[in-house]
Design a protein around this motif. Structure first.
Motif, PDB file in Angstrom:
ATOM      1  N   SER A  37       0.854  -1.389   0.138  1.00  0.00           N
ATOM      2  CA  SER A  37      -0.051  -0.077   0.201  1.00  0.00           C
ATOM      3  C   SER A  37       1.106   1.016   0.206  1.00  0.00           C
ATOM      4  N   VAL A  38       2.289   0.924   0.734  1.00  0.00           N
ATOM      5  CA  VAL A  38       2.433   2.005   1.017  1.00  0.00           C
ATOM      6  C   VAL A  38       3.243   2.593  -0.801  1.00  0.00           C
ATOM      7  N   PHE A  39       3.863   1.716  -1.449  1.00  0.00           N
ATOM      8  CA  PHE A  39       4.628   1.525  -2.627  1.00  0.00           C
ATOM      9  C   PHE A  39       3.168   2.180  -3.789  1.00  0.00           C
ATOM     10  N   LEU A  40       2.115   1.355  -3.842  1.00  0.00           N
ATOM     11  CA  LEU A  40       1.175   2.234  -4.376  1.00  0.00           C
ATOM     12  C   LEU A  40       1.055   4.081  -4.543  1.00  0.00           C
ATOM     13  N   GLU A  41       1.282   4.251  -3.376  1.00  0.00           N
ATOM     14  CA  GLU A  41       0.994   5.649  -2.853  1.00  0.00           C
ATOM     15  C   GLU A  41       1.955   6.456  -2.706  1.00  0.00           C
ATOM     16  N   ALA A  44       6.712   9.143  -7.166  1.00  0.00           N
ATOM     17  CA  ALA A  44       8.134   8.489  -7.370  1.00  0.00           C
ATOM     18  C   ALA A  44       8.320   7.141  -7.967  1.00  0.00           C
ATOM     19  N   GLY A  45       9.447   7.142  -8.579  1.00  0.00           N
ATOM     20  CA  GLY A  45       9.611   5.940  -9.567  1.00  0.00           C
ATOM     21  C   GLY A  45       9.393   4.950  -9.012  1.00  0.00           C
ATOM     22  N   LYS A  46      11.117   5.210  -7.775  1.00  0.00           N
ATOM     23  CA  LYS A  46      10.986   3.943  -7.139  1.00  0.00           C
ATOM     24  C   LYS A  46      10.221   2.636  -6.818  1.00  0.00           C
ATOM     25  N   PRO A  47       9.254   3.717  -6.106  1.00  0.00           N
ATOM     26  CA  PRO A  47       9.100   2.480  -5.185  1.00  0.00           C
ATOM     27  C   PRO A  47       7.911   1.933  -5.802  1.00  0.00           C
ATOM     28  N   LEU A  50       9.627  -1.158  -8.407  1.00  0.00           N
ATOM     29  CA  LEU A  50       9.060  -2.176  -6.977  1.00  0.00           C
ATOM     30  C   LEU A  50       8.483  -2.987  -6.531  1.00  0.00           C
ATOM     31  N   HIS A  51       6.714  -1.762  -6.955  1.00  0.00           N
ATOM     32  CA  HIS A  51       5.945  -2.705  -6.687  1.00  0.00           C
ATOM     33  C   HIS A  51       5.236  -3.464  -7.328  1.00  0.00           C
ATOM     34  N   LYS A  52       4.786  -3.749  -8.668  1.00  0.00           N
ATOM     35  CA  LYS A  52       4.972  -4.833  -9.919  1.00  0.00           C
ATOM     36  C   LYS A  52       6.448  -6.031  -9.330  1.00  0.00           C
TER      37      LYS A  52
END
Length: 116
Positions: A37-41, A44-47, A50-52
């Motif tokens: 959920s943090v990566f989705l919010e 920035a490009g890096k998070p 990493l989400h996928k």
């Protein structure tokens, strides 16, 4: 704390420390929902990049498999670090760890993987 969950603190991994690997993988599993959920919010490009990879079945399966394996190895590592280690205890510790890892490999055991 914001999501009212029982989180586990992320730990830095060190290549020479088995226990750091076990703690890191355990933290990823314990905090997985919050991490995604943090990566989705984030914008920035890096998070976002990493989400996928962390939301694939393969990543989750390997994480749970590693958690089971590293748990056995962490127990062995902790037993070797005892100050009053008796050399007669070494063989049973090794045998139990090898048996545990063999069961995980054969799919007969593994608490975290079976819950996954």
């Amino acid at each position: 704390m914001v999501l009212n969950g029982g989180t586990k603190k992320f730990k830095e991994m060190f290549h020479t420390r088995w226990l750091s690997f076990e703690g890191s993988v355990g933290a990823i599993i314990a905090n997985y929902e919050f991490l995604v959920s943090v990566f989705l919010e984030e914008t920035a490009g890096k998070p976002l990049s990493l989400h996928k990879p962390i939301t694939t079945f393969k990543f989750l399966y390997v994480s749970h498999f590693l958690a089971d394996c590293l748990e056995s190895l962490a127990i062995l590592s902790k037993s070797f670090q005892k100050q009053d280690l008796n050399f007669a205890e070494i063989h049973p510790f090794l045998a139990a760890t090898i048996d545990s890892l063999a069961e995980i490999k054969d799919g007969k055991s593994g608490d975290k993987l079976s819950k996954f």
